[in-house]
Write an enzyme that holds these catalytic residues in place. Structure first.
Site, mmCIF file in Angstrom:
data_model
loop_
_atom_site.group_PDB
_atom_site.id
_atom_site.type_symbol
_atom_site.label_atom_id
_atom_site.label_comp_id
_atom_site.label_asym_id
_atom_site.label_seq_id
_atom_site.Cartn_x
_atom_site.Cartn_y
_atom_site.Cartn_z
ATOM 1 N N THR A 121 0.861 -1.188 0.000
ATOM 2 C CA THR A 121 0.000 0.000 0.000
ATOM 3 C C THR A 121 0.893 1.232 0.000
ATOM 4 O O THR A 121 1.655 1.444 0.945
ATOM 5 C CB THR A 121 -0.887 -0.012 1.264
ATOM 6 O OG1 THR A 121 -1.614 -1.238 1.270
ATOM 7 C CG2 THR A 121 -1.847 1.170 1.286
ATOM 8 N N ALA A 256 -19.707 -1.066 16.894
ATOM 9 C CA ALA A 256 -19.129 -0.032 17.757
ATOM 10 C C ALA A 256 -18.327 -0.689 18.874
ATOM 11 O O ALA A 256 -18.610 -1.811 19.283
ATOM 12 C CB ALA A 256 -20.248 0.818 18.343
ATOM 13 N N GLY A 257 -17.325 0.009 19.353
ATOM 14 C CA GLY A 257 -16.499 -0.523 20.432
ATOM 15 C C GLY A 257 -15.235 0.280 20.577
ATOM 16 O O GLY A 257 -15.217 1.486 20.297
ATOM 17 N N CYS A 264 -2.764 -1.757 9.285
ATOM 18 C CA CYS A 264 -3.232 -1.122 8.036
ATOM 19 C C CYS A 264 -4.087 0.117 8.265
ATOM 20 O O CYS A 264 -3.658 1.221 7.943
ATOM 21 C CB CYS A 264 -3.999 -2.140 7.200
ATOM 22 S SG CYS A 264 -2.938 -3.459 6.599
ATOM 23 N N ARG A 334 0.113 -4.726 16.380
ATOM 24 C CA ARG A 334 0.446 -3.379 15.903
ATOM 25 C C ARG A 334 -0.753 -2.446 16.106
ATOM 26 O O ARG A 334 -1.866 -2.778 15.733
ATOM 27 C CB ARG A 334 0.828 -3.416 14.411
ATOM 28 C CG ARG A 334 2.203 -4.041 14.180
ATOM 29 C CD ARG A 334 2.527 -4.125 12.708
ATOM 30 N NE ARG A 334 1.662 -5.088 12.038
ATOM 31 C CZ ARG A 334 1.619 -5.261 10.720
ATOM 32 N NH1 ARG A 334 2.371 -4.520 9.934
ATOM 33 N NH2 ARG A 334 0.826 -6.164 10.183
HETATM 34 C C1 UDX Z 1 -7.873 -4.169 6.733
HETATM 35 C C2 UDX Z 1 -8.830 -4.223 5.550
HETATM 36 O O1 UDX Z 1 -10.074 -4.807 5.970
HETATM 37 C C3 UDX Z 1 -8.220 -5.030 4.430
HETATM 38 O O2 UDX Z 1 -9.082 -5.041 3.307
HETATM 39 C C4 UDX Z 1 -6.880 -4.413 4.048
HETATM 40 O O3 UDX Z 1 -6.257 -5.167 3.032
HETATM 41 C C5 UDX Z 1 -5.973 -4.329 5.268
HETATM 42 O O4 UDX Z 1 -6.634 -3.621 6.313
HETATM 43 P P1 UDX Z 1 -7.183 -5.853 8.696
HETATM 44 O O5 UDX Z 1 -6.252 -4.793 9.183
HETATM 45 O O6 UDX Z 1 -6.712 -7.267 8.619
HETATM 46 O O7 UDX Z 1 -7.706 -5.499 7.213
HETATM 47 O O8 UDX Z 1 -8.433 -5.821 9.681
HETATM 48 P P2 UDX Z 1 -9.996 -5.537 9.619
HETATM 49 O O9 UDX Z 1 -10.726 -6.817 9.654
HETATM 50 O O10 UDX Z 1 -10.325 -4.591 8.544
HETATM 51 O O11 UDX Z 1 -10.202 -4.824 11.036
HETATM 52 C C6 UDX Z 1 -9.534 -3.610 11.332
HETATM 53 C C7 UDX Z 1 -9.870 -3.127 12.718
HETATM 54 O O12 UDX Z 1 -11.200 -2.618 12.751
HETATM 55 C C8 UDX Z 1 -9.782 -4.167 13.811
HETATM 56 O O13 UDX Z 1 -9.132 -3.597 14.942
HETATM 57 C C9 UDX Z 1 -11.236 -4.470 14.123
HETATM 58 O O14 UDX Z 1 -11.409 -4.894 15.454
HETATM 59 C C10 UDX Z 1 -11.877 -3.124 13.877
HETATM 60 N N1 UDX Z 1 -13.317 -3.189 13.561
HETATM 61 C C11 UDX Z 1 -13.747 -3.861 12.449
HETATM 62 C C12 UDX Z 1 -14.235 -2.513 14.364
HETATM 63 O O15 UDX Z 1 -13.879 -1.878 15.355
HETATM 64 N N2 UDX Z 1 -15.567 -2.562 14.033
HETATM 65 C C13 UDX Z 1 -16.026 -3.239 12.934
HETATM 66 O O16 UDX Z 1 -17.239 -3.214 12.707
HETATM 67 C C14 UDX Z 1 -15.090 -3.908 12.134
#
Ligand code: UDX
Length: 437
Positions: A121, A256-257, A264, A334
């Site tokens: 990215t 929410a949370g 990423c 991370r």
């Molecule tokens: C993300 C993108 O989803 C992915 O497409 C990209 O390639 C890399 O970044 P990732 O970092 O693996 O992927 O995690 P993701 O499942 O997106 O969750 C990111 C964060 O958001 C987590 O900390 C998760 O707990 C939080 N989250 C997710 C929420 O707080 N609420 C939600 O409804 C969904």
């Protein structure tokens, strides 16, 4: 196809294994000798469900090998750049040191007719800059950008069965040849009907950061409404269900949370806003600074709630933290919201004990000052407050009755709104979610 993958972290290692699974001949390259040794022995140096068995069978096929030497890529038809682009230590911009180094290393060994395909990215404009650099070295190697959308925890599936494939290519006859090469790489997915979009460099780079910015915005949107729910008696979970039925909105990413973390979303929205500023368009993405601020505020909300529930001070009070990974099914810590909460409570004098099914080793390396316990039971022993911050399935399934006798105080903060409040309250617990009455 003969393929090289430069960078064997969460993205590259999974990509190398998936490419072998698709029938290609693959070499994975990384400067980290420990990582390469572990992968060569069939053990991923990080936790990713489904990866280890596939890694082992890929190695057994004889079509996957790993190396620390860039020259091992010299035979490949397509070179994927899959190195990290972390946040710079002193600014919000992306650090392109690894991309530039990997690109230079592979450009020096790439055979005539091969293609370098960036997956990392990167800030918009990077591919164009690298293409110019490449043109000064050779006219016989080309560049494409092929962003990756995998989620940790689902990385293998997301790579083998992506929901879309994006190619950023040169707008020339060379671009058509590059499309044909990438099509040969992704033959299986294309045959299965995966949408494939061919575009220019800038669009392909922006697709990736825009997708992550949108997801981050969705999470911060619901968390901001959750702050209003908190003071008005509304229930954010029911609200998310209700608005999520509108197909234009959709229910996913409206949980929410304590907010988003990981390698990423946080750094990508910061780097995107920083890039807009460099381009003289800071105001266009200024809202991302607010998305970031809302997100970081959720961690503070949990800490404030902990202080409130323990009567005004957490000093010398035992607090159990369930989860340290940034999300379930990952050992990645991370920018983990869970660890941020744990560290802040520790700073306020709390006796913090954290647990996680997979993330403890990584967490300990980052924060050795915290105490870690391997099991839920040992972490909860004598706790006056329990905080669920990473919603692993086994934490969702905790029985409030049976752990009620282990803890010293039946108080729980559900930082992911993952538990059934009535079930916990009926078992004698004080239950508090975020944005829930
Ligand atoms: C993300 C993108 O989803 C992915 O497409 C990209 O390639 C890399 O970044 P990732 O970092 O693996 O992927 O995690 P993701 O499942 O997106 O969750 C990111 C964060 O958001 C987590 O900390 C998760 O707990 C939080 N989250 C997710 C929420 O707080 N609420 C939600 O409804 C969904």
């Amino acid at each position: 196809m003969r393929i090289s993958v430069i960078g064997c972290g969460y993205l590259g290692a999974v990509h190398a294994v998936a490419m072998t699974e698709l029938g290609h001949d693959v070499v994975g390259i990384d400067v980290d000798a420990t990582r390469i040794a572990s992968l060569s022995e069939g053990t991923a140096p990080f936790f990713e469900p489904e990866l280890d068995p596939l890694l082992k069978s890929a190695l057994q096929s004889g079509r996957l090998r790993f190396s620390t030497v860039a020259a091992a890529a010299s035979d490949a038809d397509v070179h994927f750049l899959a190195v990290g682009t972390p946040q710079k230590p002193d600014s919000h911009s992306a650090d392109l040191t690894f991309v530039d180094a990997a690109f230079a290393a592979v450009a020096a060994v790439a055979k005539p007719g091969s293609l370098i395909a960036g997956k990392s990215t990167v800030p918009v404009g990077t591919a164009e800059r690298l293409a110019k650099d490449l043109a000064t070295l050779t006219s016989e190697v080309s560049l494409a950008w092929n962003p990756e959308f995998l989620r940790e925890g689902f990385a293998v599936r997301d790579t083998l069965e992506p929901d879309r494939i994006v190619y950023g290519v040169e707008t020339s006859a060379q671009g058509e040849k590059d499309v044909a090469k990438l099509d040969a790489v992704y033959h299986e997915a294309i045959k299965a009907g995966t949408p494939r979009l061919i575009t220019n460099f800038a669009t392909s780079e922006l697709v990736k950061v825009s997708a992550n910015a949108f997801l981050a915005t969705k999470i911060s949107f619901i968390n901001a409404i959750g702050e209003i729910a908190d003071i008005t008696g509304a229930d954010i979970t029911e609200l998310a269900d209700a608005i999520g039925h509108d197909v234009r909105i959709g229910r996913r990413f409206l949980n929410a949370g304590v907010g988003f973390g990981g390698g990423c979303l946080p750094k990508d929205i910061r780097a995107f806003a920083a890039r807009a500023e460099e381009l003289g368009r800071a105001s266009s993405l200024a809202f991302l600074n607010e998305v970031d601020a809302i997100n970081l505020r959720q961690r503070q909300r949990v800490v404030d709630l902990a202080v409130e529930l323990l009567g005004g001070s957490v000093n010398q009070r035992r607090v159990a933290i369930l989860g340290v990974a940034f999300k379930p099914n990952s050992d990645d810590v991370r920018d983990s919201p869970a660890l941020a909460v744990a560290v802040q409570l520790k700073g306020l004098g709390a006796d913090v004990v954290a647990t996680d099914p997979e993330g403890i080793d990584n967490a300990r390396r980052q924060h050795p000052q915290l105490s870690y316990e391997p099991s839920v039971e040992s972490a909860l022993d004598g706790a006056e407050l329990v905080i669920l911050v990473t919603e692993w399935q086994e934490y969702r399934e905790i029985d409030p009755v049976s752990i009620g006798s282990i803890v010293a105080g039946r108080i729980i903060i559900d930082g992911r709104n993952a538990l059934d409040p009535s079930r916990w309250r009926e078992s004698g617990w004080t239950y508090r979610g975020l944005g829930r009455p």
